[in-house]
Design a protein around this motif. Structure first.
Motif, PDB file in Angstrom:
ATOM      1  N   HIS A  25       0.842  -1.196   0.000  1.00 28.48           N
ATOM      2  CA  HIS A  25       0.000   0.000   0.000  1.00 28.48           C
ATOM      3  C   HIS A  25       0.874   1.242   0.000  1.00 28.48           C
ATOM      4  CE1 HIS A  25      -3.509  -2.455   1.007  1.00 28.48           C
ATOM      5  NE2 HIS A  25      -2.746  -3.070   1.884  1.00 28.48           N
ATOM      6  N   SER A  26       0.339   2.324  -0.541  1.00 29.25           N
ATOM      7  CA  SER A  26       0.999   3.619  -0.505  1.00 29.25           C
ATOM      8  C   SER A  26       0.183   4.534   0.390  1.00 29.25           C
ATOM      9  CB  SER A  26       1.088   4.205  -1.916  1.00 29.25           C
ATOM     10  OG  SER A  26       1.567   5.520  -1.846  1.00 29.25           O
ATOM     11  N   LEU A  27       0.852   5.318   1.245  1.00 23.16           N
ATOM     12  CA  LEU A  27       0.127   6.261   2.102  1.00 23.16           C
ATOM     13  C   LEU A  27      -0.417   7.428   1.302  1.00 23.16           C
ATOM     14  CD1 LEU A  27       2.128   6.485   5.442  1.00 23.16           C
ATOM     15  CD2 LEU A  27       0.034   5.236   4.937  1.00 23.16           C
ATOM     16  N   ARG A  28       0.227   7.757   0.194  1.00 21.95           N
ATOM     17  CA  ARG A  28      -0.209   8.878  -0.635  1.00 21.95           C
ATOM     18  C   ARG A  28      -0.620   8.348  -2.003  1.00 21.95           C
ATOM     19  NH1 ARG A  28       3.841  13.623  -1.034  1.00 21.95           N
ATOM     20  NH2 ARG A  28       3.080  13.854   1.069  1.00 21.95           N
ATOM     21  N   THR A  29      -1.856   8.634  -2.385  1.00 24.18           N
ATOM     22  CA  THR A  29      -2.307   8.259  -3.724  1.00 24.18           C
ATOM     23  C   THR A  29      -2.890   9.487  -4.388  1.00 24.18           C
ATOM     24  OG1 THR A  29      -4.447   7.547  -2.856  1.00 24.18           O
ATOM     25  CG2 THR A  29      -2.794   5.845  -3.200  1.00 24.18           C
ATOM     26  N   PRO A  30      -2.710   9.676  -5.629  1.00 19.38           N
ATOM     27  CA  PRO A  30      -1.883   8.853  -6.507  1.00 19.38           C
ATOM     28  C   PRO A  30      -0.402   9.127  -6.278  1.00 19.38           C
ATOM     29  CG  PRO A  30      -2.735  10.718  -7.727  1.00 19.38           C
ATOM     30  CD  PRO A  30      -3.335  10.799  -6.350  1.00 19.38           C
ATOM     31  N   LEU A  31       0.415   8.172  -6.715  1.00 14.52           N
ATOM     32  CA  LEU A  31       1.868   8.363  -6.672  1.00 14.52           C
ATOM     33  C   LEU A  31       2.242   9.350  -7.757  1.00 14.52           C
ATOM     34  CD1 LEU A  31       2.996   4.645  -6.342  1.00 14.52           C
ATOM     35  CD2 LEU A  31       2.988   6.373  -4.540  1.00 14.52           C
ATOM     36  N   LYS A  32       3.103  10.330  -7.417  1.00 18.02           N
ATOM     37  CA  LYS A  32       3.507  11.343  -8.393  1.00 18.02           C
ATOM     38  C   LYS A  32       5.024  11.467  -8.431  1.00 18.02           C
ATOM     39  CE  LYS A  32      -0.656  14.099  -8.238  1.00 18.02           C
ATOM     40  NZ  LYS A  32      -1.245  15.415  -8.148  1.00 18.02           N
ATOM     41  N   VAL A  33       5.521  11.779  -9.621  1.00 17.33           N
ATOM     42  CA  VAL A  33       6.950  11.975  -9.813  1.00 17.33           C
ATOM     43  C   VAL A  33       7.432  13.100  -8.902  1.00 17.33           C
ATOM     44  CG1 VAL A  33       8.709  12.737 -11.464  1.00 17.33           C
ATOM     45  CG2 VAL A  33       6.940  11.144 -12.180  1.00 17.33           C
ATOM     46  N   GLY A  34       8.533  12.857  -8.196  1.00 20.31           N
ATOM     47  CA  GLY A  34       9.146  13.871  -7.351  1.00 20.31           C
ATOM     48  C   GLY A  34       8.643  13.891  -5.923  1.00 20.31           C
ATOM     49  N   ASP A  35       7.449  13.369  -5.673  1.00 14.74           N
ATOM     50  CA  ASP A  35       6.912  13.344  -4.310  1.00 14.74           C
ATOM     51  C   ASP A  35       7.522  12.189  -3.533  1.00 14.74           C
ATOM     52  OD1 ASP A  35       5.305  15.451  -4.986  1.00 14.74           O
ATOM     53  OD2 ASP A  35       3.443  14.282  -5.071  1.00 14.74           O
ATOM     54  N   ARG A  36       7.865  12.471  -2.283  1.00  9.01           N
ATOM     55  CA  ARG A  36       8.331  11.407  -1.398  1.00  9.01           C
ATOM     56  C   ARG A  36       7.096  10.787  -0.753  1.00  9.01           C
ATOM     57  NH1 ARG A  36      12.619   9.235   0.512  1.00  9.01           N
ATOM     58  NH2 ARG A  36      14.041  10.662  -0.492  1.00  9.01           N
ATOM     59  N   THR A  37       7.014   9.473  -0.795  1.00  8.83           N
ATOM     60  CA  THR A  37       5.867   8.789  -0.225  1.00  8.83           C
ATOM     61  C   THR A  37       6.324   7.601   0.612  1.00  8.83           C
ATOM     62  OG1 THR A  37       3.688   7.869  -0.708  1.00  8.83           O
ATOM     63  CG2 THR A  37       5.481   7.227  -2.169  1.00  8.83           C
ATOM     64  N   THR A  38       5.436   7.121   1.429  1.00  7.98           N
ATOM     65  CA  THR A  38       5.703   5.957   2.258  1.00  7.98           C
ATOM     66  C   THR A  38       4.975   4.756   1.681  1.00  7.98           C
ATOM     67  OG1 THR A  38       5.937   7.321   4.242  1.00  7.98           O
ATOM     68  CG2 THR A  38       5.477   4.998   4.581  1.00  7.98           C
ATOM     69  N   LEU A  39       5.739   3.697   1.424  1.00 10.78           N
ATOM     70  CA  LEU A  39       5.143   2.429   1.030  1.00 10.78           C
ATOM     71  C   LEU A  39       5.043   1.544   2.257  1.00 10.78           C
ATOM     72  CD1 LEU A  39       6.961   1.556  -2.333  1.00 10.78           C
ATOM     73  CD2 LEU A  39       4.712   2.602  -2.015  1.00 10.78           C
ATOM     74  N   GLN A  40       3.915   0.864   2.379  1.00 11.52           N
ATOM     75  CA  GLN A  40       3.695  -0.048   3.495  1.00 11.52           C
ATOM     76  C   GLN A  40       3.468  -1.455   2.963  1.00 11.52           C
ATOM     77  OE1 GLN A  40       0.256   1.689   5.436  1.00 11.52           O
ATOM     78  NE2 GLN A  40       1.583   2.641   6.960  1.00 11.52           N
ATOM     79  N   VAL A  41       3.997  -2.417   3.676  1.00  9.26           N
ATOM     80  CA  VAL A  41       3.778  -3.818   3.359  1.00  9.26           C
ATOM     81  C   VAL A  41       3.224  -4.493   4.602  1.00  9.26           C
ATOM     82  CG1 VAL A  41       4.907  -6.010   2.814  1.00  9.26           C
ATOM     83  CG2 VAL A  41       5.535  -3.967   1.579  1.00  9.26           C
ATOM     84  N   LEU A  42       2.134  -5.219   4.428  1.00 12.47           N
ATOM     85  CA  LEU A  42       1.577  -6.047   5.493  1.00 12.47           C
ATOM     86  C   LEU A  42       1.956  -7.493   5.201  1.00 12.47           C
ATOM     87  CD1 LEU A  42      -1.983  -4.513   5.751  1.00 12.47           C
ATOM     88  CD2 LEU A  42      -0.219  -4.437   7.494  1.00 12.47           C
ATOM     89  N   VAL A  43       2.511  -8.170   6.194  1.00 20.63           N
ATOM     90  CA  VAL A  43       2.925  -9.561   6.040  1.00 20.63           C
ATOM     91  C   VAL A  43       2.226 -10.385   7.111  1.00 20.63           C
ATOM     92  CG1 VAL A  43       4.866 -11.166   5.983  1.00 20.63           C
ATOM     93  CG2 VAL A  43       5.186  -8.819   5.189  1.00 20.63           C
ATOM     94  N   TYR A  44       1.451 -11.369   6.669  1.00 20.03           N
ATOM     95  CA  TYR A  44       0.787 -12.263   7.609  1.00 20.03           C
ATOM     96  C   TYR A  44       0.648 -13.633   6.972  1.00 20.03           C
ATOM     97  CZ  TYR A  44      -3.203 -10.552   4.882  1.00 20.03           C
ATOM     98  OH  TYR A  44      -4.044 -10.185   3.867  1.00 20.03           O
ATOM     99  N   ASP A  45       0.454 -14.629   7.822  1.00 24.00           N
ATOM    100  CA  ASP A  45       0.324 -15.980   7.296  1.00 24.00           C
ATOM    101  C   ASP A  45      -1.137 -16.299   7.017  1.00 24.00           C
ATOM    102  OD1 ASP A  45      -0.808 -16.602   9.762  1.00 24.00           O
ATOM    103  OD2 ASP A  45       1.007 -17.543  10.529  1.00 24.00           O
ATOM    104  N   ARG A  46      -1.386 -17.485   6.545  1.00 22.70           N
ATOM    105  CA  ARG A  46      -2.747 -17.854   6.143  1.00 22.70           C
ATOM    106  C   ARG A  46      -3.703 -17.905   7.331  1.00 22.70           C
ATOM    107  NH1 ARG A  46      -2.061 -20.587   0.699  1.00 22.70           N
ATOM    108  NH2 ARG A  46      -0.951 -18.843  -0.207  1.00 22.70           N
ATOM    109  N   GLY A  47      -3.182 -18.001   8.528  1.00 23.59           N
ATOM    110  CA  GLY A  47      -4.018 -17.953   9.730  1.00 23.59           C
ATOM    111  C   GLY A  47      -4.254 -16.531  10.212  1.00 23.59           C
ATOM    112  N   ASN A  48      -3.914 -15.551   9.376  1.00 21.89           N
ATOM    113  CA  ASN A  48      -4.035 -14.117   9.690  1.00 21.89           C
ATOM    114  C   ASN A  48      -3.210 -13.704  10.901  1.00 21.89           C
ATOM    115  OD1 ASN A  48      -5.623 -13.350   7.520  1.00 21.89           O
ATOM    116  ND2 ASN A  48      -7.507 -13.935   8.572  1.00 21.89           N
ATOM    117  N   LEU A  49      -2.111 -14.391  11.144  1.00 26.70           N
ATOM    118  CA  LEU A  49      -1.190 -14.006  12.202  1.00 26.70           C
ATOM    119  C   LEU A  49      -0.082 -13.159  11.600  1.00 26.70           C
ATOM    120  CD1 LEU A  49      -0.878 -17.390  14.119  1.00 26.70           C
ATOM    121  CD2 LEU A  49      -2.242 -15.395  14.762  1.00 26.70           C
ATOM    122  N   ALA A  50       0.159 -11.983  12.201  1.00 28.56           N
ATOM    123  CA  ALA A  50       1.181 -11.062  11.700  1.00 28.56           C
ATOM    124  C   ALA A  50       2.558 -11.695  11.821  1.00 28.56           C
ATOM    125  CB  ALA A  50       1.132  -9.761  12.490  1.00 28.56           C
ATOM    126  N   ARG A  51       3.400 -11.459  10.810  1.00 27.57           N
ATOM    127  CA  ARG A  51       4.776 -11.945  10.816  1.00 27.57           C
ATOM    128  C   ARG A  51       5.694 -10.773  11.118  1.00 27.57           C
ATOM    129  NH1 ARG A  51       5.869 -17.198   8.939  1.00 27.57           N
ATOM    130  NH2 ARG A  51       7.900 -16.610   9.717  1.00 27.57           N
TER     131      ARG A  51
END
Length: 137
Positions: free
Chosen positions: A47-73
């Motif tokens: 996910h991106s915290l800022r949408t839409p992504l634009k050239v020159g803008d600094r943005t934060t990308l987020q990644v959620l990682v969890y297993d099939r049991g919905n437990l966070a890794r």
């Protein structure tokens, strides 16, 4: 008779060495296969915290990682490699925030469609997931 005894001792040592070698290789293969399967059943979201992504803008990308049991890794290392159809390439490491959430800051200098691959690593195990991002000019 003495020569036969010495050969017998050498043969026993060779057999013992081969057995120890085979046991070591077997344990290594077992541990490697367990590690490979450990990250097989992951769910990864980008996910991106800022949408839409634009050239020159600094943005934060987020990644959620969890297993099939919905437990966070929280015990993995996360990276992303991005490339556009030109020659631009980006490689960033994510920082663990909490509950399977990882973040990194990124700035795009070229617009268009970017191909991204998120790498989730733990020990010898590796999980990859591909994404597409569109960056406006």
């Amino acid at each position: 008779m003495r020569i036969l005894l010495e050969k017998s001792k050498k043969n026993k040592l060779v057999v013992l060495f081969v057995i120890v070698f085979l046991i070591t290789v077997s344990i290594n293969l077992y541990v490697t296969s367990v590690n490979i399967n450990e990250l097989e059943a992951l769910e990864v979201e980008l996910h991106s915290l800022r949408t839409p992504l634009k050239v020159g803008d600094r943005t934060t990308l987020q990644v959620l990682v969890y297993d099939r049991g919905n437990l966070a890794r929280e015990d993995v290392n996360v990276e992303i490699k991005l490339s556009n159809q030109g020659t631009a390439r980006l490689h960033e490491k994510f920082t663990h925030i909490e509950n399977g959430l990882y973040e990194t800051n990124i700035q795009f200098f070229h617009g268009g469609t970017w191909d991204g691959t998120v790498f989730v690593k733990k020990g010898n195990s590796l999980f990859k997931k591909n994404f597409k991002l569109f960056v406006e000019r």
